[in-house]
Write a protein that holds these residues in place. Structure first.
Motif, PDB file in Angstrom:
ATOM      1  N   ASN A 197     -20.513  -3.444 -13.112  1.00 50.59           N
ATOM      2  CA  ASN A 197     -19.878  -3.640 -14.269  1.00 50.59           C
ATOM      3  C   ASN A 197     -20.658  -3.305 -15.347  1.00 50.59           C
ATOM      4  O   ASN A 197     -21.745  -2.897 -15.440  1.00 50.59           O
ATOM      5  CB  ASN A 197     -19.513  -5.263 -14.386  1.00 50.59           C
ATOM      6  CG  ASN A 197     -20.742  -6.201 -14.433  1.00 50.59           C
ATOM      7  OD1 ASN A 197     -21.660  -5.937 -15.326  1.00 50.59           O
ATOM      8  ND2 ASN A 197     -20.734  -7.289 -13.692  1.00 50.59           N
ATOM      9  N   PHE A 250      -4.964  -2.805  -4.694  1.00 52.42           N
ATOM     10  CA  PHE A 250      -6.007  -3.580  -5.853  1.00 52.42           C
ATOM     11  C   PHE A 250      -7.026  -2.640  -5.947  1.00 52.42           C
ATOM     12  O   PHE A 250      -7.329  -1.767  -4.816  1.00 52.42           O
ATOM     13  CB  PHE A 250      -6.349  -4.872  -5.020  1.00 52.42           C
ATOM     14  CG  PHE A 250      -6.565  -4.869  -3.778  1.00 52.42           C
ATOM     15  CD1 PHE A 250      -7.899  -4.322  -3.215  1.00 52.42           C
ATOM     16  CD2 PHE A 250      -5.791  -5.108  -2.630  1.00 52.42           C
ATOM     17  CE1 PHE A 250      -8.283  -4.238  -1.856  1.00 52.42           C
ATOM     18  CE2 PHE A 250      -6.025  -5.033  -1.342  1.00 52.42           C
ATOM     19  CZ  PHE A 250      -7.276  -4.703  -0.876  1.00 52.42           C
ATOM     20  N   ASP A 251      -7.920  -2.836  -6.938  1.00 53.97           N
ATOM     21  CA  ASP A 251      -9.304  -2.073  -7.087  1.00 53.97           C
ATOM     22  C   ASP A 251     -10.327  -2.663  -6.202  1.00 53.97           C
ATOM     23  O   ASP A 251     -10.296  -3.657  -5.739  1.00 53.97           O
ATOM     24  CB  ASP A 251      -9.638  -2.237  -8.409  1.00 53.97           C
ATOM     25  CG  ASP A 251      -8.837  -1.599  -9.620  1.00 53.97           C
ATOM     26  OD1 ASP A 251      -8.355  -0.544  -9.221  1.00 53.97           O
ATOM     27  OD2 ASP A 251      -9.027  -2.050 -10.557  1.00 53.97           O
ATOM     28  N   VAL A 252     -11.014  -1.682  -5.648  1.00 50.33           N
ATOM     29  CA  VAL A 252     -12.246  -1.997  -4.842  1.00 50.33           C
ATOM     30  C   VAL A 252     -13.449  -1.353  -5.395  1.00 50.33           C
ATOM     31  O   VAL A 252     -13.659  -0.278  -5.473  1.00 50.33           O
ATOM     32  CB  VAL A 252     -11.941  -1.296  -3.228  1.00 50.33           C
ATOM     33  CG1 VAL A 252     -13.108  -1.551  -2.493  1.00 50.33           C
ATOM     34  CG2 VAL A 252     -10.739  -1.345  -2.579  1.00 50.33           C
ATOM     35  N   ARG A 253     -14.012  -2.444  -6.048  1.00 50.47           N
ATOM     36  CA  ARG A 253     -15.253  -2.274  -6.446  1.00 50.47           C
ATOM     37  C   ARG A 253     -16.518  -2.854  -6.337  1.00 50.47           C
ATOM     38  O   ARG A 253     -16.166  -4.160  -6.032  1.00 50.47           O
ATOM     39  CB  ARG A 253     -14.884  -2.114  -8.030  1.00 50.47           C
ATOM     40  CG  ARG A 253     -14.099  -1.300  -8.676  1.00 50.47           C
ATOM     41  CD  ARG A 253     -13.700  -1.586 -10.069  1.00 50.47           C
ATOM     42  NE  ARG A 253     -12.465  -0.754 -10.442  1.00 50.47           N
ATOM     43  CZ  ARG A 253     -12.230  -0.367 -11.657  1.00 50.47           C
ATOM     44  NH1 ARG A 253     -13.093  -0.844 -12.995  1.00 50.47           N
ATOM     45  NH2 ARG A 253     -11.314   0.337 -12.121  1.00 50.47           N
ATOM     46  N   SER A 291       0.723  -1.147   0.025  1.00 49.55           N
ATOM     47  CA  SER A 291      -0.024   0.041   0.003  1.00 49.55           C
ATOM     48  C   SER A 291       0.587   1.234   0.102  1.00 49.55           C
ATOM     49  O   SER A 291       0.585   2.369  -0.695  1.00 49.55           O
ATOM     50  CB  SER A 291      -0.864  -0.044   1.403  1.00 49.55           C
ATOM     51  OG  SER A 291      -1.749  -1.082   1.209  1.00 49.55           O
ATOM     52  N   GLU A 303       2.479   1.683  -3.497  1.00 51.56           N
ATOM     53  CA  GLU A 303       1.547   2.237  -4.171  1.00 51.56           C
ATOM     54  C   GLU A 303       0.941   3.326  -4.327  1.00 51.56           C
ATOM     55  O   GLU A 303       0.109   3.978  -4.795  1.00 51.56           O
ATOM     56  CB  GLU A 303       0.428   0.965  -4.463  1.00 51.56           C
ATOM     57  CG  GLU A 303       0.829  -0.320  -5.146  1.00 51.56           C
ATOM     58  CD  GLU A 303       0.919  -0.573  -6.384  1.00 51.56           C
ATOM     59  OE1 GLU A 303       0.321   0.276  -7.032  1.00 51.56           O
ATOM     60  OE2 GLU A 303       1.819  -1.345  -6.834  1.00 51.56           O
TER      61      GLU A 303
END
Length: 91
Positions: free
Chosen positions: A61, A53-56, A45, A48
């Motif tokens: 979608n 990572f993506d949090v979705r 973290s 980056e």
């Protein structure tokens, strides 16, 4: 290495017993314990500059959004609606 980098502090994380168990089993399979895995997450973290990572929400979608837009257009045009696996009309 600076003295402050050698010193360790404790953090406390609350999670459900089931999530802790599942995570421990996954990390154990990778040869890691929870503490090491959490430290990897923290280091990644930092590298980056945010979550590594993506949090979705999977609901949003492209396919679902296209279906919702199609249905909104049908509603706007007063066309007949039929059930779809993405939406439950209570039929």
């Amino acid at each position: 290495m600076l003295d402050t980098e050698k010193k360790k502090v404790s953090i406390s994380v609350k999670t459900s017993p089931a999530d802790k168990q599942q995570a421990a089993e996954i990390f154990d399979g990778l040869g890691l314990n929870l503490s090491t895995a959490i430290n990897i997450f923290i280091k990644k973290s930092i590298a980056e500059g945010g979550l590594p990572f993506d949090v979705r929400d999977p609901f949003y979608n492209e396919a679902n959004q296209a279906e919702l837009n199609r249905r909104f257009e049908k509603i706007a045009n007063n066309q007949n609606l039929h059930s779809h696996e993405l939406l439950d009309y209570g039929d």
